[in-house]
Scaffold this motif. Structure first.
Motif, PDB file in Angstrom:
ATOM      1  N   SER A  91       0.808  -1.222   0.000  1.00 22.31           N
ATOM      2  CA  SER A  91       0.000   0.000   0.000  1.00 22.31           C
ATOM      3  C   SER A  91       0.843   1.275   0.000  1.00 22.31           C
ATOM      4  O   SER A  91       0.392   2.312  -0.488  1.00 22.31           O
ATOM      5  N   GLN A  92       2.061   1.217   0.546  1.00 21.78           N
ATOM      6  CA  GLN A  92       2.903   2.409   0.615  1.00 21.78           C
ATOM      7  C   GLN A  92       3.946   2.445  -0.494  1.00 21.78           C
ATOM      8  O   GLN A  92       4.766   3.352  -0.550  1.00 21.78           O
ATOM      9  N   MET A  93       3.916   1.442  -1.369  1.00 19.04           N
ATOM     10  CA  MET A  93       4.899   1.365  -2.455  1.00 19.04           C
ATOM     11  C   MET A  93       4.336   1.999  -3.721  1.00 19.04           C
ATOM     12  O   MET A  93       3.121   2.114  -3.887  1.00 19.04           O
ATOM     13  N   SER A  94       5.215   2.403  -4.618  1.00 23.30           N
ATOM     14  CA  SER A  94       4.767   2.940  -5.897  1.00 23.30           C
ATOM     15  C   SER A  94       4.329   1.792  -6.801  1.00 23.30           C
ATOM     16  O   SER A  94       4.711   0.629  -6.591  1.00 23.30           O
ATOM     17  N   GLY A  95       3.536   2.127  -7.801  1.00 17.92           N
ATOM     18  CA  GLY A  95       3.070   1.103  -8.717  1.00 17.92           C
ATOM     19  C   GLY A  95       4.215   0.393  -9.413  1.00 17.92           C
ATOM     20  O   GLY A  95       4.189  -0.830  -9.594  1.00 17.92           O
ATOM     21  N   LEU A  96       5.255   1.137  -9.796  1.00 15.72           N
ATOM     22  CA  LEU A  96       6.399   0.540 -10.481  1.00 15.72           C
ATOM     23  C   LEU A  96       7.144  -0.422  -9.562  1.00 15.72           C
ATOM     24  O   LEU A  96       7.594  -1.490  -9.989  1.00 15.72           O
ATOM     25  N   SER A  97       7.245  -0.055  -8.278  1.00 19.00           N
ATOM     26  CA  SER A  97       7.919  -0.931  -7.309  1.00 19.00           C
ATOM     27  C   SER A  97       7.145  -2.229  -7.107  1.00 19.00           C
ATOM     28  O   SER A  97       7.729  -3.312  -7.015  1.00 19.00           O
ATOM     29  N   VAL A  98       5.812  -2.110  -7.046  1.00 19.91           N
ATOM     30  CA  VAL A  98       4.974  -3.303  -6.901  1.00 19.91           C
ATOM     31  C   VAL A  98       5.120  -4.193  -8.131  1.00 19.91           C
ATOM     32  O   VAL A  98       5.237  -5.419  -8.025  1.00 19.91           O
ATOM     33  N   PHE A  99       5.144  -3.584  -9.300  1.00 17.04           N
ATOM     34  CA  PHE A  99       5.300  -4.326 -10.549  1.00 17.04           C
ATOM     35  C   PHE A  99       6.616  -5.095 -10.543  1.00 17.04           C
ATOM     36  O   PHE A  99       6.664  -6.287 -10.879  1.00 17.04           O
ATOM     37  N   ARG A 100       7.696  -4.423 -10.152  1.00 13.07           N
ATOM     38  CA  ARG A 100       9.008  -5.077 -10.103  1.00 13.07           C
ATOM     39  C   ARG A 100       9.022  -6.219  -9.090  1.00 13.07           C
ATOM     40  O   ARG A 100       9.617  -7.266  -9.337  1.00 13.07           O
ATOM     41  N   HIS A 101       8.361  -5.993  -7.952  1.00 13.24           N
ATOM     42  CA  HIS A 101       8.315  -7.031  -6.917  1.00 13.24           C
ATOM     43  C   HIS A 101       7.596  -8.277  -7.438  1.00 13.24           C
ATOM     44  O   HIS A 101       8.033  -9.412  -7.193  1.00 13.24           O
ATOM     45  N   ILE A 102       6.482  -8.078  -8.132  1.00 12.15           N
ATOM     46  CA  ILE A 102       5.732  -9.221  -8.678  1.00 12.15           C
ATOM     47  C   ILE A 102       6.566  -9.976  -9.703  1.00 12.15           C
ATOM     48  O   ILE A 102       6.597 -11.210  -9.714  1.00 12.15           O
ATOM     49  N   ILE A 103       7.277  -9.233 -10.559  1.00 11.57           N
ATOM     50  CA  ILE A 103       8.132  -9.864 -11.575  1.00 11.57           C
ATOM     51  C   ILE A 103       9.237 -10.676 -10.918  1.00 11.57           C
ATOM     52  O   ILE A 103       9.535 -11.812 -11.337  1.00 11.57           O
ATOM     53  N   ARG A 104       9.855 -10.106  -9.872  1.00  7.77           N
ATOM     54  CA  ARG A 104      10.953 -10.819  -9.181  1.00  7.77           C
ATOM     55  C   ARG A 104      10.460 -12.077  -8.486  1.00  7.77           C
ATOM     56  O   ARG A 104      11.131 -13.116  -8.506  1.00  7.77           O
ATOM     57  N   SER A 105       9.301 -11.999  -7.849  1.00  5.92           N
ATOM     58  CA  SER A 105       8.818 -13.127  -7.049  1.00  5.92           C
ATOM     59  C   SER A 105       8.050 -14.174  -7.857  1.00  5.92           C
ATOM     60  O   SER A 105       8.145 -15.367  -7.600  1.00  5.92           O
ATOM     61  N   ASP A 106       7.289 -13.720  -8.852  1.00  8.16           N
ATOM     62  CA  ASP A 106       6.426 -14.651  -9.589  1.00  8.16           C
ATOM     63  C   ASP A 106       6.695 -14.709 -11.088  1.00  8.16           C
ATOM     64  O   ASP A 106       6.070 -15.511 -11.792  1.00  8.16           O
ATOM     65  N   GLY A 107       7.576 -13.829 -11.569  1.00  2.00           N
ATOM     66  CA  GLY A 107       7.843 -13.816 -12.993  1.00  2.00           C
ATOM     67  C   GLY A 107       6.682 -13.222 -13.792  1.00  2.00           C
ATOM     68  O   GLY A 107       5.752 -12.640 -13.226  1.00  2.00           O
ATOM     69  N   ILE A 108       6.732 -13.382 -15.108  1.00  2.00           N
ATOM     70  CA  ILE A 108       5.684 -12.864 -15.990  1.00  2.00           C
ATOM     71  C   ILE A 108       4.301 -13.405 -15.631  1.00  2.00           C
ATOM     72  O   ILE A 108       3.306 -12.661 -15.648  1.00  2.00           O
ATOM     73  N   PRO A 109       4.181 -14.712 -15.261  1.00  2.00           N
ATOM     74  CA  PRO A 109       2.842 -15.213 -14.895  1.00  2.00           C
ATOM     75  C   PRO A 109       2.206 -14.437 -13.739  1.00  2.00           C
ATOM     76  O   PRO A 109       0.980 -14.367 -13.643  1.00  2.00           O
ATOM     77  N   GLY A 110       3.042 -13.856 -12.863  1.00  2.00           N
ATOM     78  CA  GLY A 110       2.520 -13.130 -11.708  1.00  2.00           C
ATOM     79  C   GLY A 110       1.707 -11.905 -12.093  1.00  2.00           C
ATOM     80  O   GLY A 110       0.720 -11.575 -11.432  1.00  2.00           O
ATOM     81  N   ILE A 111       2.121 -11.207 -13.156  1.00  3.35           N
ATOM     82  CA  ILE A 111       1.396  -9.999 -13.549  1.00  3.35           C
ATOM     83  C   ILE A 111       0.191 -10.322 -14.426  1.00  3.35           C
ATOM     84  O   ILE A 111      -0.562  -9.421 -14.822  1.00  3.35           O
ATOM     85  N   PHE A 112       0.020 -11.621 -14.714  1.00  2.00           N
ATOM     86  CA  PHE A 112      -1.151 -12.041 -15.490  1.00  2.00           C
ATOM     87  C   PHE A 112      -2.040 -12.978 -14.689  1.00  2.00           C
ATOM     88  O   PHE A 112      -2.831 -13.731 -15.261  1.00  2.00           O
ATOM     89  N   ARG A 113      -1.926 -12.920 -13.355  1.00  5.19           N
ATOM     90  CA  ARG A 113      -2.795 -13.735 -12.504  1.00  5.19           C
ATOM     91  C   ARG A 113      -4.255 -13.356 -12.727  1.00  5.19           C
ATOM     92  O   ARG A 113      -4.605 -12.189 -12.691  1.00  5.19           O
ATOM     93  N   GLY A 114      -5.060 -14.371 -12.949  1.00  9.72           N
ATOM     94  CA  GLY A 114      -6.483 -14.132 -13.155  1.00  9.72           C
ATOM     95  C   GLY A 114      -6.843 -13.784 -14.586  1.00  9.72           C
ATOM     96  O   GLY A 114      -8.028 -13.656 -14.905  1.00  9.72           O
ATOM     97  N   PHE A 115      -5.832 -13.648 -15.474  1.00 11.43           N
ATOM     98  CA  PHE A 115      -6.153 -13.223 -16.837  1.00 11.43           C
ATOM     99  C   PHE A 115      -6.917 -14.288 -17.621  1.00 11.43           C
ATOM    100  O   PHE A 115      -7.874 -13.976 -18.334  1.00 11.43           O
ATOM    101  N   ALA A 116      -6.490 -15.543 -17.500  1.00  9.79           N
ATOM    102  CA  ALA A 116      -7.175 -16.612 -18.239  1.00  9.79           C
ATOM    103  C   ALA A 116      -8.650 -16.673 -17.848  1.00  9.79           C
ATOM    104  O   ALA A 116      -9.535 -16.774 -18.703  1.00  9.79           O
ATOM    105  N   THR A 117      -8.903 -16.591 -16.534  1.00  8.25           N
ATOM    106  CA  THR A 117     -10.289 -16.603 -16.051  1.00  8.25           C
ATOM    107  C   THR A 117     -11.053 -15.402 -16.585  1.00  8.25           C
ATOM    108  O   THR A 117     -12.199 -15.513 -17.036  1.00  8.25           O
ATOM    109  N   SER A 118     -10.403 -14.234 -16.553  1.00 10.81           N
ATOM    110  CA  SER A 118     -11.043 -13.012 -17.020  1.00 10.81           C
ATOM    111  C   SER A 118     -11.317 -13.066 -18.518  1.00 10.81           C
ATOM    112  O   SER A 118     -12.416 -12.729 -18.978  1.00 10.81           O
TER     113      SER A 118
END
Length: 330
Positions: free
Chosen positions: A66-93
């Motif tokens: 909540s206190q991080m910038s959007g870019l920082s959150v994006f980088r964190h997701i990429i580091r921890s989950d890779g590309i699939p992390g930023i597409f969570r829920g996309f197939a369902t959607s």
């Protein structure tokens, strides 16, 4: 914002007397319209989905983002989950949205076409008649969309926050649905429905007010005033519509982000021990956690999401309608 945003382009463009900007329901090949629409809107959704994931994670309580910038959150997701992390829920959607898009597009076009025919003999200016028809069509499409898309939104957002503190573990969309229904019944799938339905109409009006003003100003700046002999090219129209859509989306995000934050929290929270979550409980929790600025969690990604959405929606929808025109036989 509902899918009706793209269709009303014909209203503002009509002042330039371009016949192909107002493509009505009876001029469309319905099969091609839905197939091409499904393909292009899925591509569009894929482009903006990462911003929705980032925004959702920033809005959830105790996520650590909540206190991080959007870019920082994006980088964190990429580091921890890779590309699939930023597409969570996309197939369902993407897959789940197909029936909803058919419902929304059909109700939009049929309602508009029906209202244009019913008001044909009324003594009112043409611009007013088209605007009224678009408004009724947008309302019909919004209501139909809410009934279908709110449960899908609940599922997708829960998939987006998997792994965060306080989120219930689940194995795919059907597991999410079963767990929500088991604990809360069917109404659990409609968390935030009232908030969504009540706010989408004024949000749409806001979007169109800004869009119309922006497009009018841009056309005048380019020299298109009352000279009907001077008509814009299709390329010019696409650029102006895209620019106006970007401005409208950006401005709308400033006003609608607090509502979206409350809605998102309502749809993903698992606080069953203290009773069913409500709008007031969620608002008080946000104020307690972070003050008024808490309502703007995820504003950066939502700003980009709505700006890009407004731009691509206008251009994509007009392209779909042009590609779906019935072939005229000689």
């Amino acid at each position: 914002m509902a899918i009706e945003t793209a269709d009303a382009t014909a209203t503002t463009a009509s002042e330039f007397a371009l016949a192909d900007t107002d493509i009505n329901w009876d001029r469309l090949d319905k099969t091609r319209f839905h197939i091409i629409g499904a393909i292009l809107f899925t591509v569009q959704s894929a482009l903006i989905h990462p911003t929705a994931v980032v925004k959702t994670r920033m809005q959830v309580a105790d996520s650590g983002f909540s206190q991080m910038s959007g870019l920082s959150v994006f980088r964190h997701i990429i580091r921890s989950d890779g590309i699939p992390g930023i597409f969570r829920g996309f197939a369902t959607s993407a897959i789940g949205s197909l029936p909803g898009r058919v419902l929304a597009l059909t109700s939009l076009e049929m309602s508009k076409d029906m209202m244009l025919k019913y008001t044909e003999d009324l003594n009112m200016p043409e611009a007013t008649r088209i605007g009224f028809a678009n408004a009724i069509a947008g309302l019909s499409s919004n209501l139909a969309s809410c009934i279908y898309f709110v449960p899908l939104d609940v599922i997708c957002q829960r998939l987006m926050v998997q792994g965060l503190p306080g989120s219930a573990p689940c194995n795919g969309p059907f597991d999410v649905m079963q767990k929500v229904i088991k604990i809360e019944g069917l109404r659990g799938m409609y968390r935030g429905f009232g908030l969504t339905a009540v706010t989408q109409s004024p949000a749409s009006a806001l979007w169109w007010g800004i869009y119309g003003a922006a497009q009018h100003s841009i056309w005048r700046g380019l020299g298109y005033r009352d000279d009907l002999e001077k008509k814009p090219s299709h390329a010019e129209m696409a650029v102006v519509q895209a620019a106006a859509g970007t401005i409208a989306g950006a401005c709308s995000s400033v006003i609608t982000t607090p509502i979206d934050t409350v809605k998102t929290r309502l749809q993903v929270i698992d606080d069953y021990g203290v009773g069913r979550p409500s709008v007031m409980k969620t608002v008080k929790a946000l104020l307690k956690e972070d003050g008024w600025k808490g309502f703007y969690r995820g504003f950066g990604p939502r700003f980009l999401n709505m700006s890009f959405y407004g731009t691509t929606m206008i251009v994509t929808y007009e392209l779909i309608k042009r590609l779906s025109l019935k072939q005229v036989r000689e």
